[in-house]
Design an enzyme around this catalytic site. Structure first.
Site: not given
Length: 1642
Positions: A1407-1408, A1433, A1505, A1538, A1552, A1562, A1596
């Site tokens: 997406g980015l 990337k 990477e 968490h 993510d 990422d 969560h």
């Protein structure tokens, strides 16, 4: 042994030169060491007594020199060289060969006798004489493979002999290689005979010896003119003509041997001679003349030529194709042709066509070869005319010779067994000798006749029938032993009986006249059908109301009997008795009743195996017969299973339908007789037995309760359910049931309708039947069906038997009176009626002879016990009538007899499935413990006798003495040691002599008997138990048939009321005797299913469909089996091997051509080196300024831009950039030759490039690329136009290095890069030029092979030519105040690397970011690992455009830095998480390292990477949504998110999470106070701020890992913040453009 040795020496001779005749025509021309015309020196003539003087030689002016000849100048003597050769170079193969030295004029008859008798070679069916070149010659791969495989396949499949020269060169060597590759190790089947001249063999003196084993080394001297023997031949004929070193003497003897073999019979049954074919491979002019000789001989010998082998063979092939000569005698084989058949088939076809034989002779030849494929393709073709009887004779020969393929082929071509098979032919088949061990049938005939039969006895079909009855046993009656067949048989041979006695063979002519032919009556002609059945199908004989008269029921006369032919059955039995398994399997597939024939074969093979073991014959043959029996048994089970799956009722009908061809047996009876347990225990058989057991009662649950209640209360019978007629259509009925009215299977009735007896009555009588009569008949039928059911009989008899045991027990327990009491009279009546029933069972059994009846009856164990119990009771009954002491003996006899009757209860328990299994185990244990009990008895007697003899020395002879011997030793086995009697000398008892030995003997006895023998017995019982437990259920199912048949045949009334049933049976028998029961009806009695002709036809059609379906499924399994797949793969691999061989030949040719080119280039290099040396001397006088000018000329192409400016705002135009960027290089892969990496034009548009510019990546500053970032075409073209000599470039490199730096770290790398690039450009240009020259000159030479000829410089230059040059910047850590704190900063000087793209753009986009896979081909200081795949990337173009409002310059760089900062923050948090998590959380995730990348070709800023391989998964996203965890690893990762929120005091949240396994990449680090689209953004554009945190708190769900970490449900807490670890500002150093003199190690 001595006679064989003397025969060889007496028959075969050697030759030696006896007169020295020198070579040359004049004395002056004689050499110093003259040789004789035989090839030997003077001293080598062993037959010369004294050497010849010079005067004996022809001098000048003398007459014509005497011509040397073999006949005149050689002398013969007994051969001195024969035996076995042991070849020494055959590693892995035991290569021995027979040899003999023979004279050139040896007789062919003697040679053939030697080969057949002494060397034990098999009779040749084909002679392959191979001719060709004698010198080594190359043979193309396809031709060599076709020749090798075709020759050996043709030889092995036909039993041919191969004749060659036997030497280790030329075509003989290729024959040896063919034998090694495709041949067999068996010497008797490896019939490769070498006919070799004795004088040309190297080291032939090593072979001299009589009947010896001589080692021989076939590796000769390459400078010698002699040759070695080929070690892969099996036999050698060493032809001696007295010469030395001369070839060709063997050809005459070889041709003579070929002619003699050609006159031999190909097979004893045929008159054809052995065919000969000449195989030609290569060869010289002599081969052409030899081919002409073969073709012109009488009869002509066909010639088979391998085209493409060279010289004479190719010449013959050319002439054969171009001329119009007769081509019948010569065949050309082209291995390159696609439509060419296999070489072996082509050889055999050429042999058949070349002999010009008739079709019948060709068929006989193919039959002798056992090549049905040849006969099918070339002989048995459409339109071929055959002589009368030729195919019948071929069928007979095929059967005798066991040629299954030919039998199938002849049947497919219209051969019918009804026309072919006759009595005489079948007897010929039975009397054909197939070898010395095939007298087993005669031994069986002797066992049957109980007399010795003379040698040459001709077995008749009646003898065969008796053998079949003997093997099958029981009540089986063969077709050949019935009186109708005997009558026809005697009538057939009545007119030729004078020419045949009881033991002599029948004359062939008379046997031909006495052949039975079908469709002729016995009175009209002596020819009768070969196999027939005179018994008609069963027809129920009824009373006069059926309209049949008494005269019609009489046995029909001989001529009126219909004839039924069962040809395939008779041939099948012949194949089984002759132990021809493959033929039996083939014949089993033809004809009807396949399942029945399989059970018959199983029984015959099993009985034959038993006879082999009983006769102490070959154990291997016995095991083989047992295997054959198991094979047919499995076939029967498979067919039954297939039928059962298709139609259960039809399958059950197959089990019990009457088989007229097999003594009116049923298939189930034959399977039981064969002890085929899997067949009897099959579900189909068990279902049928269950239906037989219950009869017409329809009960599934609580049957025993209902039956007992109905027996005790007969009115309850009316409440039971009964099966309908349709439900019982597949269940056989007894003869009594058929006569009563349930005629379900009579041939003339329709079984589907199920009409009963009373329904077929006459019409007038049927009209008089009232409803009352019908109802009475209905209830009578119900009563009859109930009481005749086997299960009802079982319970009725069991209840009666238990009452009998109670009465018998009462009789023996109470006082016996003078007269029998009422209870005793009942016991007497029960036992006497039981005895009558047992007598009825014996006389009603199926065998006709009383001895056979008794044998079959006593074969059952419980019948033996019943016989003993009855006899013992009758003895006791006779004794009890006496008033004296005999009455007591009678009572004791009663007491002993009741034991047998109580044991008989075990047979009643055997009906139960669980109790029957245990009874089977007990029976097995009892039968197998015999030998152990005998050994225990021997030990017991040895101790008991010695103990009694020592303790009682004065004992007199009495019965008590024998009792005392075994009494105490026996009870000692069970633990009673008689402790008080161990020491007999204790107390006041006088001690007998030797009494001290008894305790020792008792200790030894107890040790052996109680500890060893008893424990062995227990262990044996334990082993039997476990073995029987696995098969006990199957054994019980097998024995269940006997139980059911026992109660099926018993009268329904139990003893003593059974006497009423016996009276009824007697009346019925008298009535049937009065009617005249025929033999057919006697055979038809029993539990069988009688079917009409139409239903029997449908049943056979159903069985045939099942058989076809079974073989179809079996063939599919074979095709899909692993072995077949491996075979197909092997064939493909072999084809690929041929292709690879051709490629290898071409590669060798190219290598040879390159070697020539290499030598020429070497000369050019020597000249260029001389020129370079001259130029070097001239250039040494130049000044330093000239060298610097040269360096300045090369500097513009030395380096590319590796540096970034000092600040994050990079210049968009010139500035710090270099003047010239390197031109784009084409994309290169590992398989791409270096010579193809350089284009022939300088235009950028003509070279493929990576095209990584702003438009492609779509991100970053649009103005961030200067003019210097693109390739300058003019300068690139200038670089390509430079032609630099390679040696000169190396000299320049050395000079420039010496001028520009001394320290290893000072500016050497950029300078070396510049020079290396220049070298690569010039070198690739030269290589391209060489490739063009080579392609022009040679065409087929590979370009990369040319490039590999010029290794000049390091691999670095090649690496740069195979990728894009980049700079890598890493984020490094420097310790600050304490050891737990560090400051990250960027290195201002990047390290160089070369990357080669692997994936196309857009295939890995997100997406980015957009991503691409690259391969590292070179890296400085291991900043990247060479050979590893990385992921590069770039920021999406729309994202860059959005953030240009915040970062006005270097937008792409700023975003990349924050992405790296974000991953580093998550990495540090994960490091702390792994340290604080408890031990019950084993998973330790980690984030990958990410670096900054600058792509030089277009100035792009990227991130790089390591690439991850595996299943890429995403666990949550940056909006707080997460997956449902399914394992501990996923719970750990979700708990990590968490934990980061609580650990950072609700300031940071890592979301993510995604990656492969425990490796993540990422992430999105959410920071609450970040302001979107502001310049103080720390963690990149994926930070959604408070909205993401709020969404995560809501969505969560805490798991077990959260509980282990002590994470609360979003309540207040006290945290220790280490936020500075992850949020400390990065220290951005000032980055400035590097110069060439800066150190790159900082």
């Amino acid at each position: 042994f001595q006679s064989r040795r003397s025969w060889i020496e007496d028959t075969f001779c050697k030759r030696a030169c006896g007169k020295f005749i020198p070579k040359g025509l004049s004395f002056a021309s004689l050499p110093l060491t003259p040789r004789c015309c035989c090839g030997r020196l003077v001293g080598e003539h062993t037959l010369l007594e004294t050497g010849p003087s010079m005067s004996s030689w022809p001098g000048p002016g003398t007459g014509q020199q005497e011509e040397w000849s073999v006949e005149c100048h050689t002398q013969t003597s007994a051969t001195d060289a024969y035996g076995t050769i042991d070849f020494q170079d055959s590693a892995g193969r035991n290569c021995h060969a027979k040899y003999v030295r023979v004279a050139v004029d040896a007789k062919a008859e003697a040679l053939l006798q030697l080969m057949r008798s002494e060397w034990q070679m098999e009779r040749p069916k084909l002679l392959l004489t191979v001719h060709g070149g004698t010198e080594n010659f190359p043979l193309p791969l396809k031709v060599r493979q076709a020749f090798s495989k075709g020759l050996i396949t043709a030889a092995q499949s036909t039993g041919a002999w191969i004749l060659t020269d036997g030497i280790n060169t030329g075509v003989s060597r290729y024959v040896g290689e063919a034998v090694k590759t495709y041949g067999t190790h068996d010497l008797r089947k490896r019939n490769a005979v070498g006919v070799t001249p004795w004088g040309v063999i190297d080291n032939h003196s090593d072979l001299i010896g009589r009947d010896v084993l001589r080692p021989y080394q076939p590796l000769g001297n390459p400078l010698s003119k002699r040759v070695c023997l080929n070690g892969l031949h099996s036999h050698f004929l060493l032809v001696d003509d007295g010469t030395l070193g001369k070839h060709g003497c063997q050809l005459g003897l070889r041709r003579k041997l070929e002619r003699h073999i050609q006159l031999q019979k190909i097979h004893p049954r045929f008159n054809q001679g052995v065919p000969v074919v000449c195989v030609v491979v290569e060869g010289g002019p002599d081969i052409v003349s030899m081919v002409l000789e073969y073709l012109s001989s009488v009869p002509p010998v066909p010639v088979f030529v391998f085209e493409g082998s060279g010289r004479a063979a190719d010449l013959l092939a050319f002439l054969h194709k171009q001329t119009a000569i007769d081509r019948c005698g010569i065949t050309i084989f082209d291995s390159e042709s696609e439509d060419q058949q296999e070489a072996d088939c082509a050889i055999l076809t050429a042999t058949l066509k070349g002999t010009k034989a008739s079709p019948g002779e060709q068929l006989s030849t193919a039959l002798a070869w056992d090549r049905a494929d040849i006969a099918k393709k070339h002989i048995l073709v459409y339109g071929q005319h055959w002589q009368v009887g030729s195919l019948e004779q071929a069928m007979l020969d095929a059967l005798v010779m066991d040629r299954v393929g030919f039998v199938k082929l002849l049947i497919d071509n219209g051969m019918t067994m009804n026309r072919f098979l006759t009595v005489s032919r079948l007897e010929e088949l039975y009397n054909t000798q197939q070898g010395p061990t095939d007298n087993f049938l005669h031994l069986l005939v002797e066992d049957v006749k109980q007399t010795h039969i003379p040698k040459g006895y001709r077995v008749s079909l009646i003898d065969v029938g008796q053998v079949i009855e003997y093997l099958i046993g029981g009540a089986y009656r063969s077709t050949y032993t019935r009186k109708h067949f005997r009558a026809h048989y005697n009538l057939l041979y009545a007119h030729c009986k004078t020419g045949r006695d009881s033991s002599g063979p029948l004359n062939k002519k008379r046997r031909a006249d006495c052949t039975l032919r079908p469709h002729q009556s016995p009175n009209s002609s002596p020819s009768r059908p070969p196999f027939f059945r005179t018994a008609q199908p069963y027809k129920r004989k009824v009373c006069e109301r059926y309209g049949t008269s008494q005269n019609n029921s009489q046995s029909s006369e001989l001529g009126d009997s219909p004839l039924f032919v069962y040809n395939f059955n008779d041939l099948f039995v012949w194949a089984v008795l002759q132990r021809r398994q493959q033929m039996a399997l083939f014949l089993w597939q033809h004809g009807e009743e396949a399942m029945a024939r399989a059970t018959v074969a199983c029984k015959l093979y099993r009985a034959m195996a038993y006879e082999f073991r009983q006769s102490n014959m070959d154990d291997t043959t016995g095991e083989q017969l047992k295997t054959y029996s198991m094979d047919f048994g499995q076939l029967a089970v498979d067919v039954l299973d297939r039928a059962f799956r298709q139609n259960e009722r039809m399958a059950m009908k197959l089990l019990t339908s009457e088989m007229e061809a097999w003594s009116h047996f049923t298939c189930l009876q034959m399977a039981v007789s064969s002890r085929l347990r899997p067949f009897v225990s099959h579900s189909c058989t068990q279902m049928l037995l269950t239906d037989l057991w219950t009869g017409r009662l329809n009960m599934r649950k609580n049957s025993w309760f209902k039956i007992i209640l109905s027996i005790l209360m007969p009115p309850a019978i009316l409440l039971l359910e009964f099966k309908s007629q349709a439900e019982m259509s597949h269940v056989p009925q007894s003869q009594e049931a058929l006569q009563f009215g349930w005629d379900t299977g009579r041939p003339e009735a329709d079984a589907e309708k199920g009409s009963a007896w009373w329904e077929s009555c006459s019409a007038p009588e049927a009209d008089t039947i009232t409803p009352v009569t019908t109802q009475c008949f209905f209830w009578t039928t119900r009563l009859y069906d109930f009481y005749t059911a086997p299960v009802v009989k079982f319970w009725f008899h069991t209840m009666s038997y238990l009452a009998f045991l109670m009465l018998f027990s009462y009789t023996v327990l109470v006082k016996m009176e003078d007269r029998p009491s009422t209870q005793e009279w009942l016991v007497i009546a029960y036992i006497i009626s039981t005895a009558v029933e047992k007598t009825r069972e014996v006389f009603m059994s199926v065998p006709r002879k009383p001895s056979q009846k008794l044998k079959v009856w006593f074969g059952e164990y419980w019948n033996v016990t019943d016989f003993l119990a009855i006899v013992l009771f009758l003895v006791g009954l006779g004794l009890r009538w006496d008033s004296g002491s005999y009455r007591t003996a009678g009572r004791i006899t009663y007491c002993l007899d009741i034991i047998f009757w109580y044991v008989r209860v075990l047979d009643l328990l055997a009906v139960n499935q669980h109790a029957g299994a245990y009874l089977t185990m007990i029976t097995k244990m009892t039968s197998n413990m015999f030998y152990i009990v005998v050994m225990m008895a021997i030990v017991l007697l040895s101790f008991g006798v010695s103990r009694k003899a020592i303790l009682s020395p004065d004992e007199a002879l009495s019965w008590s003495l024998l009792r005392d011997v075994v009494n105490q030793p026996y009870w000692m086995m069970f633990g009673e040691v008689y402790a008080g009697e161990i020491d007999t000398c204790a107390g006041d008892t006088p001690c007998v002599p030797g009494a001290f030995l008894t305790p020792f003997l008792q200790a030894v006895y107890l040790f052996f008997q109680y500890i060893i023998m008893v424990n062995i017995l227990i262990a044996f019982f334990n082993n039997v138990y476990f073995d029987m437990r696995s098969i006990s259920n199957k054994l019980w199912k097998y024995n269940r048939y006997r139980y059911i048949m026992t109660y099926q045949e018993k009268p329904w009334l139990p003893p003593p009321l059974i006497i009423l049933s016996h009276m009824t049976l007697c009346v019925t028998a008298i009535y049937q005797k009065h009617r005249g029961l025929s033999e057919q009806e006697t055979d038809s009695c029993g539990l069988k299913l009688y079917l009409g002709q139409e239903e029997l036809k449908r049943l056979h059609e159903f069985e045939e469909r099942c058989l076809v379906s079974y073989f179809h499924e079996k063939n599919q399994d074979v095709l899909c089996s692993q072995i077949n797949r491996v075979r197909a793969t092997a064939e493909r691999a072999e084809e690929m091997g041929v292709v690879m061989g051709e490629v290898s030949d071409r590669v060798h040719f190219i290598q040879d051509t390159l070697q020539v080119l290499d030598s020429q280039l070497g000369q050019l290099q020597d000249l260029s080196a001389l020129a370079v040396d001259t130029l070097t001397l001239l250039s040494a006088s130049d000044s330093l300024q000239q060298e610097e000018a040269r360096l300045g000329h090369c500097r513009p192409i030395t380096t590319s831009r590796h540096h970034v400016p000092h600040s994050w705002t990079l210049p968009h135009g010139g500035g710090g950039s270099v003047d010239i960027m390197p031109c784009h290089t084409p994309r290169a892969y590992r398989s791409t030759p270096p010579s193809l990496l350089w284009g022939h034009t300088s235009s950028r548009s003509q070279r493929p490039s990576l095209e990584w510019h702003t438009g492609a990546w779509g991100g970053g500053d649009h103005g961030g690329q200067g003019a210097g970032e693109s390739c300058v075409p003019s300068r690139c073209a200038g670089l390509q136009s430079v032609r630099v000599d390679q040696q000169g470039l190396l000299c320049q490199l050395q000079i420039l290095v010496s001028l520009h730096g001394t320290a290893p770290g000072d500016h050497i790398y950029p300078f070396y890069m510049s020079i290396s690039r220049m070298i690569s450009l010039a070198f690739v240009k030269n290589v391209a030029m060489l490739v063009e020259i080579d392609c022009f000159c040679f065409g087929c030479i590979q370009k990369h092979a040319i490039a590999s000829l010029i290794p000049i410089f390091s691999v670095v230059a090649w690496s740069l030519a195979a990728g894009e040059e980049v700079s890598v910047y890493t984020l490094e850590e420097v310790e600050a105040a304490g050891p737990e704190s560090s400051i990250p900063y960027w290195s201002s000087k990047g390290l160089s690397a070369v990357l080669q793209p692997l994936s196309s753009e857009g295939c890995l986009d997100g997406g980015l970011r957009r991503a691409m896979l690259v391969l590292c081909t070179w890296a400085e200081r291991d900043v990247l690992r060479v050979g590893c795949v990385y992921l590069v990337k770039a920021i999406q173009p729309d994202v860059v455009c959005t953030w240009q409002r915040v970062f006005h310059s270097d937008t792409t760089l700023q975003l990349c830095l924050r992405e790296i900062q974000q991953q580093r923050a998550a990495q540090k948090l994960m490091h702390v998480f792994n340290q604080v998590k408890p031990e019950n959380m084993p998973h330790s995730p980690r984030f990958l390292d990410m670096s900054l990348l600058h792509w030089h070709s277009d100035g792009q800023w990227l991130t790089i990477e390591r690439n991850m391989t595996g299943d890429f998964r995403k666990y949550n996203n940056n909006t707080g949504e997460e997956i449902a965890p399914c394992c501990g690893m996923e719970e750990t990762l979700l708990a990590f998110s968490h934990w980061t929120y609580q650990y950072s005091c609700r300031e940071l949240l890592v979301l993510d999470l995604q990656g492969v396994g425990l490796e993540l990449t990422d992430p999105s680090v959410i920071r609450a106070e970040d302001t979107r689209y502001s310049d103080d953004m720390v963690f990149g554009p994926s930070n959604l701020g408070d909205a993401a945190i709020h969404s995560f708190v809501i969505k969560h769900t805490c798991n077990s890992c959260c509980e282990n970490l002590g994470l609360s449900e979003w309540t207040s807490y006290v945290c220790v913040c280490h936020l500075y670890v992850v949020t400390r500002e990065v220290r951005w150093p000032e980055i400035k453009p590097r110069t060439s003199n800066e150190d790159r190690t900082g």
